[in-house]
Each structure stands twice: as C-alpha cells, then as structure tokens.
Design a protein around this motif. Sequence first.
Motif, PDB file in Angstrom:
ATOM      1  N   LEU A  17       1.954 -11.633   7.912  1.00  0.00           N
ATOM      2  CA  LEU A  17       0.695 -11.121   8.438  1.00  0.00           C
ATOM      3  C   LEU A  17       0.881  -9.795   9.187  1.00  0.00           C
ATOM      4  O   LEU A  17       0.038  -8.911   9.137  1.00  0.00           O
ATOM      5  CB  LEU A  17       0.065 -12.143   9.392  1.00  0.00           C
ATOM      6  N   PRO A  20       2.611  -5.865   6.759  1.00  0.00           N
ATOM      7  CA  PRO A  20       1.978  -4.765   6.009  1.00  0.00           C
ATOM      8  C   PRO A  20       1.551  -3.609   6.898  1.00  0.00           C
ATOM      9  O   PRO A  20       1.903  -2.459   6.638  1.00  0.00           O
ATOM     10  CB  PRO A  20       0.756  -5.432   5.359  1.00  0.00           C
ATOM     11  N   GLY A  21       0.848  -3.923   7.966  1.00  0.00           N
ATOM     12  CA  GLY A  21       0.372  -2.874   8.856  1.00  0.00           C
ATOM     13  C   GLY A  21       1.494  -2.189   9.607  1.00  0.00           C
ATOM     14  O   GLY A  21       1.550  -0.965   9.689  1.00  0.00           O
ATOM     15  N   LEU A  24       3.755  -0.089   7.222  1.00  0.00           N
ATOM     16  CA  LEU A  24       3.038   1.108   6.787  1.00  0.00           C
ATOM     17  C   LEU A  24       2.994   2.146   7.911  1.00  0.00           C
ATOM     18  O   LEU A  24       3.291   3.330   7.729  1.00  0.00           O
ATOM     19  CB  LEU A  24       1.604   0.736   6.378  1.00  0.00           C
ATOM     20  N   TYR A  25       2.663   1.664   9.086  1.00  0.00           N
ATOM     21  CA  TYR A  25       2.577   2.548  10.237  1.00  0.00           C
ATOM     22  C   TYR A  25       3.930   3.193  10.543  1.00  0.00           C
ATOM     23  O   TYR A  25       4.027   4.394  10.772  1.00  0.00           O
ATOM     24  CB  TYR A  25       2.076   1.753  11.441  1.00  0.00           C
ATOM     25  N   ILE A  28       4.826   5.812   7.750  1.00  0.00           N
ATOM     26  CA  ILE A  28       4.011   7.025   7.666  1.00  0.00           C
ATOM     27  C   ILE A  28       3.951   7.792   8.981  1.00  0.00           C
ATOM     28  O   ILE A  28       3.887   9.016   8.995  1.00  0.00           O
ATOM     29  CB  ILE A  28       2.577   6.695   7.190  1.00  0.00           C
ATOM     30  N   ALA A  29       3.974   7.087  10.118  1.00  0.00           N
ATOM     31  CA  ALA A  29       3.813   7.807  11.383  1.00  0.00           C
ATOM     32  C   ALA A  29       5.129   8.008  12.127  1.00  0.00           C
ATOM     33  O   ALA A  29       5.300   9.010  12.800  1.00  0.00           O
ATOM     34  CB  ALA A  29       2.812   7.076  12.287  1.00  0.00           C
TER      35      ALA A  29
ATOM     36  N   LEU B  94      -5.907  -4.424   8.338  1.00  0.00           N
ATOM     37  CA  LEU B  94      -4.551  -4.358   8.885  1.00  0.00           C
ATOM     38  C   LEU B  94      -4.549  -4.419  10.413  1.00  0.00           C
ATOM     39  O   LEU B  94      -3.760  -5.154  11.011  1.00  0.00           O
ATOM     40  CB  LEU B  94      -3.851  -3.072   8.427  1.00  0.00           C
ATOM     41  N   PHE B 150      -2.851   7.178   2.937  1.00  0.00           N
ATOM     42  CA  PHE B 150      -1.791   6.777   3.872  1.00  0.00           C
ATOM     43  C   PHE B 150      -2.017   7.341   5.277  1.00  0.00           C
ATOM     44  O   PHE B 150      -2.132   6.577   6.236  1.00  0.00           O
ATOM     45  CB  PHE B 150      -0.412   7.168   3.324  1.00  0.00           C
ATOM     46  N   VAL B 153      -5.266   5.907   6.901  1.00  0.00           N
ATOM     47  CA  VAL B 153      -5.168   4.552   7.443  1.00  0.00           C
ATOM     48  C   VAL B 153      -4.366   4.592   8.733  1.00  0.00           C
ATOM     49  O   VAL B 153      -4.804   4.121   9.785  1.00  0.00           O
ATOM     50  CB  VAL B 153      -4.484   3.593   6.432  1.00  0.00           C
ATOM     51  N   VAL B 154      -3.202   5.194   8.639  1.00  0.00           N
ATOM     52  CA  VAL B 154      -2.240   5.101   9.730  1.00  0.00           C
ATOM     53  C   VAL B 154      -2.746   5.762  11.013  1.00  0.00           C
ATOM     54  O   VAL B 154      -2.599   5.214  12.100  1.00  0.00           O
ATOM     55  CB  VAL B 154      -0.888   5.698   9.279  1.00  0.00           C
ATOM     56  N   PHE B 155      -3.380   6.918  10.882  1.00  0.00           N
ATOM     57  CA  PHE B 155      -3.782   7.609  12.109  1.00  0.00           C
ATOM     58  C   PHE B 155      -5.034   7.014  12.740  1.00  0.00           C
ATOM     59  O   PHE B 155      -5.380   7.342  13.867  1.00  0.00           O
ATOM     60  CB  PHE B 155      -3.909   9.109  11.867  1.00  0.00           C
ATOM     61  N   MET B 157      -5.086   3.694  12.984  1.00  0.00           N
ATOM     62  CA  MET B 157      -4.638   2.369  13.410  1.00  0.00           C
ATOM     63  C   MET B 157      -4.551   2.182  14.930  1.00  0.00           C
ATOM     64  O   MET B 157      -5.058   1.179  15.439  1.00  0.00           O
ATOM     65  CB  MET B 157      -3.310   2.000  12.738  1.00  0.00           C
TER      66      MET B 157
END
Lengths: 298, 283
Positions: A17, A20-21, A24-25, A28-29, B94, B150, B153-155, B157
């Motif tokens: 759960l 994924p978030g 990804l975060y 990418i960040a 997410l 990408f 979404v990420v920025f 979050m």
Amino acid sequence: MSNHSALYPKKTVFISLLAPGVVLYAVIALLPILGALFLSFFKWSGGVHKTFIGFENYKNLFTDIRFWNALKNNLIITVVSLIGQVGIALIVATLFLSRSVKLKNFHRSVIFFPVVLAAIIIGFIWTMVYSRDYGLLNFILRSIGLESWIKPWLDDPDIIMYSISAPIVWQYIGYYTVIISSGMTAIPKEIFESSDLDGATGWRKLVYIIYPMTRNTIIVSVMICIAGSMKIFTHILVMTGGGPGSSSMVMALYAYRNSFVKYKLGFGSAASLGIMLISLIFILGTRKIMGSKNNDQF
Amino acid sequence: MISSEMAVKAYRKTGSLFINAVIWLFSISCIFPVLWLVVSSLKTSSEFNRNIIGIPSSLQFSNYAKAFVTADLGMLSVNSAFNAVISMILVVILTFSIAYLLARFQFKGNRIIYYMFLFGMLIPMHALLVPVFIQFKEMGLFNKRITLIFPYVVFNMPFSLFMFEGYIRGIPKDLDESAFLEGSTIFRTMYTIIFPITRPVMVAVALLAFISNWNEYPFALVLINSQHLKTIPMGLVSFNGEYSTDYPLKMAGIVIATIPIIVLYLGFNGKIIRGMTEGSIKG
C-alpha cells in the motif's frame, strides 16, 4: 483468519500500500537530487564527455556575482511577499472576523480567485497592465491626474523588483487569507461571545488573544511564503526573462539559464543544489527564530 | 444617556460601513485585471488601441475563433487535460493511501516518510528543473506522452498528503477498529469506509492538483519539445510571442486557456476553500 491480525495488517500488505507512492516520489523527486550532487562535480554540456573538476562548479557558483544578485532578488521578493501576502492576509482575515462584514463567502471566493490562475497567465496579464501605451496602470494614473508617476515599469532596473513583486503578492493574498482565516476559526467560540470584535475591546482581544492563538498558523504561512518566494520562476520568465540586463534574475531562472541556454549542466546541477541548500537554511532558520511549538506540523 | 448610546451606534455603523467598503475595494482589485482582460478580448485591435478601458461597441468573438485555431488550442487542451486528469487521479489515490497509513499506524519508517514529504514541501521545486531534466534524459523518459505525469503527480504529493493526513487524524479511530473487528480487510476499511469520509479534503486535493497541473509551465518547458505533446501554457507563450502587439487577440487566447479553471472555480470554489480550511496545512 483471526480478526486481530486485521488490526495490524501483514507486512506485505502494508508495504504494497505504501510502496507505489513512496517509491514514485523517491525516484522522481529525491533521486534527481542525488544525481545532481554527482554531476555537480563535473564539467558537462550534455554530451558523452564529462570532466571531473571537483569543487570547481561550487567555487564558480559562490564567486559569481550574478548568483548573489539573483539570491538578493529572491530575498527582495521574500520580504515584499511576507509583508504584502501574509501581512495583508492577516488584516483581511481579521476583518473577516467582524460580524459587520456582509457577503463573506463571496468576498473570500473573489479574493482567492487569482490563486487558481496560472503563473504564466498572471505574467501575461501584468505585462499588459504595465504596458506603456496600452497598460491599465498608466491609464489609471493618467485618469486620476498622476501622469508624473508614470514609469517604464518593466524596463527600469531600479524599480523592476517591485514591479515584479506586485503581481506575485496580488496573486497569493487570497491563499494566505484562507489559511489564516482557518487558523482563526479554530479559536474556541466562547472567546468571541463575551464581547464584540468591533468595539474598543475588540482590538485588545485581537492583540492579546487572537494573534497569539493563531501563531502557529502564521508561522506556517511565513514558511510557505518563504518557500514560495524562493522558487519564483514563471512570473519573471514571462514578464522580463530576468531583465533588463539581469536586474530581475532570480535563482531558479539563473540555474535554468546556465543549464539550458549555456548548456552548463554540471554547473546548473551545482546551482540547483545551492538553491535548495540556501532555501532550506532560510526556511528552517526562520522556523527556529519564530519558534514553532507544534512539532507535528512543520 | 440615550444620546451617548446613539453615538455608539452611529460609531459602530460608520465602522461597519468602513470595513465593508475596504473589503469591497479589495475584492474589486483582485478581480479587476481579469475583468479587463475578458472585456478587452472582445474588442477589435484598433478599438482597444483607441480606448483600453471602454466597453466594446460590438463583441468580437472572431478573436476567440482566430486564437483557438492559430494557437492550436484544441490539441493543446487535449494534451493538458490528459496530463492533468491522470495526475489528479493518481495524486488522490497515492497520497490518500500513504496518509492513511501514516495517520493510523506507528511503524518503522513512519517519521522518515513523513519528513521525506515535508522536505519536498519546503525545497523550491523549481530547483529540481535541471536535475529532473537530466534524469529523465537518462531514463528515456524525456519528451514522451506520459513524461509530465511523473512530475505532476510527485510535486502535488506533499501538499495533498498533509491535507489528507491532518483530516484523517480527526476521524475517530473507533470507526476503523470496529470495521476491522467485523472482519473488514484493510483495503475495504481504507477505501470504502475512510476514503468517502475524507470527501471534503479529497475534492479540494483533486481540484487543486488538476488546477496546478493545467497551469504548470516550467517542467513542461524543460521536459517536452515535440509540437504534438505541448501543453496549453507552452502554446500560449509562443502564440503571445507571435502576436505581441495584438492585445485583444492575445487576451482571447488567455481567456480560452483559462476557461476550464474559471468553470471549475465557479462551480467548486466553496469546496476548495472548505477543503483547505479543514485540511491540516493550518498547523
């Protein structure tokens, strides 16, 4: 099978759960920051060849007067925004507490509206507002007899930072008004019940009760405002591109220019990290000075 | 005695008139440049040049038709909508999932994840333009149909996560616990019981994510260069460069690009503001 195990989900379920978030975060960040750290030690213009040059990029960055000038401009925007955005929002939010204000929701919605407009659109609109012959501002000045105040708003290096800060302040007042108002409405109702805010005792109450009780909200607003001022990019790219000369250059634009116009990607990476570091120092330093009590939030 | 009471009343009344006048003035200043834009976009270029402020003598919708066709706003909107909608859905799902677990369970890494996202909230994300560009080049993610999803979404979050987390903390734990005791799985509890309760925040998060993605320019500028993948802001920049002297035409383009935002805002501004008020960013 057992109900109890459901209370504490299995590790695999838990991870599936979260992952994924979070992944990804992180990819990418956060990963690009590590990549930039690596590249910041190289001279690289995007081709196959990277030359290791140690701390050369950082040395060049921190001795480049244009970088410090860009930082200075970010700080001007920060100060003007703190006064203009958080300050005015505080006043507006306070006025909203008054029972005599009619149509509160309408006003709140109107004041918040510029927040949802694109930075690029704000830039376009204000370029036109500032236009010499067809601009709204000069038109207004002319029609109220202040012709002498007319200036080349976006072409005078002496005033450019203020011309540029105005739309930024204008756009986000509503944002802070909503945040600060929400902090103020969290104050227990009983405090308001004993007397009216409009009276003489109202101001005293404001200073001694309401502001201290919204302190954390104000601190959060200040931090968001500093973070926002440090990342300013699009407004300026659209309105002046950093000019005239480099008089309205800000840090993000500086890194962008060096990377995508001059193709100094190693240097651009170092600049990006420098921006992050400097911004974090300012934000966390401010938090320390203001002394947020609420450790859970910021 | 009576006269002093009246004086107080009169004083109050003036005060209230004054406060209302100030608020009105302020509201008008917030909306006026936008009204000017809309009104001017309906003029001919020469009419605008003669008088920048007057009401148009006849409504020039042809500006809109020309801007729409010349700037290829149709295709640009499809691209922007694609990015904004998919990113919006992903952000909501997410960040809700992470926020729920962070708010409800103490586990190893809870604080690490929390600070990871807090860090993302504090650093200026435009400092990531160059690093993200380089990484996307290396990963082969540069200039693809899904590229912008990408970062979009990420920025979004960190902000969304804190909105959800604060709200979920305010929901009584008994609710989840009794659901679990009745045999509900964590999936069912999360997505069919708690998720619907977070609606006020969810709506605000979704709308704010959509809006910020629709509006986003810097990452699009850096990560996309094919004509057919360009987004609305990119198209507007080149359109405005091309027609820099035709103000009404430029303004028509700007209005078209903003229509989805204006429509959403007219419909949902109360929900956005309410969600922001109930989320946890207030600290």
